[in-house]
Design a protein around this motif. Structure first.
Motif, PDB file in Angstrom:
ATOM      1  N   VAL A  45      10.055   0.215   0.324  1.00 39.14           N
ATOM      2  CA  VAL A  45      10.321  -0.129   2.065  1.00 39.14           C
ATOM      3  C   VAL A  45      10.508  -1.150   1.797  1.00 39.14           C
ATOM      4  O   VAL A  45      10.559  -2.049   0.595  1.00 39.14           O
ATOM      5  CB  VAL A  45       8.525   0.121   1.717  1.00 39.14           C
ATOM      6  N   LYS A  46      10.783  -2.387   2.824  1.00 36.09           N
ATOM      7  CA  LYS A  46      11.137  -3.517   3.018  1.00 36.09           C
ATOM      8  C   LYS A  46       9.724  -4.524   2.708  1.00 36.09           C
ATOM      9  O   LYS A  46      10.074  -5.769   2.532  1.00 36.09           O
ATOM     10  CB  LYS A  46      11.682  -3.789   4.391  1.00 36.09           C
ATOM     11  N   GLU A  47       8.706  -3.908   3.619  1.00 39.06           N
ATOM     12  CA  GLU A  47       7.308  -4.666   3.093  1.00 39.06           C
ATOM     13  C   GLU A  47       5.913  -3.868   3.707  1.00 39.06           C
ATOM     14  O   GLU A  47       5.768  -2.584   3.691  1.00 39.06           O
ATOM     15  CB  GLU A  47       7.795  -5.531   4.517  1.00 39.06           C
ATOM     16  N   VAL A  48       5.537  -4.634   2.435  1.00 38.44           N
ATOM     17  CA  VAL A  48       3.619  -3.469   2.623  1.00 38.44           C
ATOM     18  C   VAL A  48       2.579  -5.038   3.649  1.00 38.44           C
ATOM     19  O   VAL A  48       2.770  -5.744   3.701  1.00 38.44           O
ATOM     20  CB  VAL A  48       3.260  -3.164   1.336  1.00 38.44           C
ATOM     21  N   THR A  49       1.715  -4.020   3.278  1.00 33.27           N
ATOM     22  CA  THR A  49       0.563  -4.814   5.033  1.00 33.27           C
ATOM     23  C   THR A  49      -0.484  -4.903   4.451  1.00 33.27           C
ATOM     24  O   THR A  49      -0.848  -4.080   3.394  1.00 33.27           O
ATOM     25  CB  THR A  49       1.137  -4.279   6.104  1.00 33.27           C
ATOM     26  N   MET A  50      -2.001  -5.716   4.816  1.00 34.14           N
ATOM     27  CA  MET A  50      -3.172  -5.457   4.155  1.00 34.14           C
ATOM     28  C   MET A  50      -3.309  -3.822   4.072  1.00 34.14           C
ATOM     29  O   MET A  50      -3.715  -3.062   5.309  1.00 34.14           O
ATOM     30  CB  MET A  50      -3.717  -6.138   4.904  1.00 34.14           C
ATOM     31  N   GLY A  51      -4.368  -4.074   3.178  1.00 33.27           N
ATOM     32  CA  GLY A  51      -5.073  -2.417   3.054  1.00 33.27           C
ATOM     33  C   GLY A  51      -3.774  -1.339   2.597  1.00 33.27           C
ATOM     34  O   GLY A  51      -4.509  -0.697   1.553  1.00 33.27           O
ATOM     35  N   MET A  52      -2.750  -1.618   2.082  1.00 34.93           N
ATOM     36  CA  MET A  52      -1.794  -0.988   1.453  1.00 34.93           C
ATOM     37  C   MET A  52      -1.960  -0.741   0.249  1.00 34.93           C
ATOM     38  O   MET A  52      -1.587  -2.370  -0.828  1.00 34.93           O
ATOM     39  CB  MET A  52      -0.284  -0.491   2.134  1.00 34.93           C
ATOM     40  N   GLU A  53      -1.488   0.463  -0.527  1.00 37.55           N
ATOM     41  CA  GLU A  53      -1.371   0.078  -1.777  1.00 37.55           C
ATOM     42  C   GLU A  53       0.542   0.261  -1.846  1.00 37.55           C
ATOM     43  O   GLU A  53       1.372   0.629  -1.418  1.00 37.55           O
ATOM     44  CB  GLU A  53      -1.918   1.370  -3.383  1.00 37.55           C
ATOM     45  N   CYS A  54       1.328  -0.824  -3.173  1.00 35.92           N
ATOM     46  CA  CYS A  54       2.780  -0.349  -4.081  1.00 35.92           C
ATOM     47  C   CYS A  54       2.534  -0.950  -4.896  1.00 35.92           C
ATOM     48  O   CYS A  54       1.810  -1.207  -5.783  1.00 35.92           O
ATOM     49  CB  CYS A  54       3.027  -1.608  -2.714  1.00 35.92           C
TER      50      CYS A  54
END
Length: 94
Positions: free
Chosen positions: A59-68
């Protein structure tokens, strides 16, 4: 800063090396963003976010609350509980 994440686990991922299992605590983190990794108050790395995966997808980005899962350019000695601070430099023309 763009966002912050907490490294929760180090995962060996075949030949790709070691991935930081992260939880985004604030804002967003983008691929190729500049990153600063802190252990307590000490900065242990400054460089770039090389890749971000959400489940098995790049993915290009992850936002608050996501795991990665994240990798960093030329850096694998991160540890659980380190903090990732993503930021970008903005050029301002005088």
């Amino acid at each position: 800063p763009l966002g912050t994440a907490e490294i929760r686990v180090r995962m060996q991922f075949g030949r790709k090396g070691i991935i930081a299992g992260c939880y985004v605590t604030e804002g967003k983190i983008t691929r190729n963003a500049l990153a600063r990794i802190r252990r307590g108050k000490e900065v242990v790395y400054e460089g770039k976010v090389a890749s971000i995966k959400h489940f098995k997808d790049d993915v290009k980005e992850v936002t608050m609350g996501m795991e990665c899962g994240m990798t960093f350019e030329d850096f694998e000695t991160f540890a659980a509980e380190d903090t990732v601070e993503a930021y970008e430099l903005v050029q301002i023309n005088a």
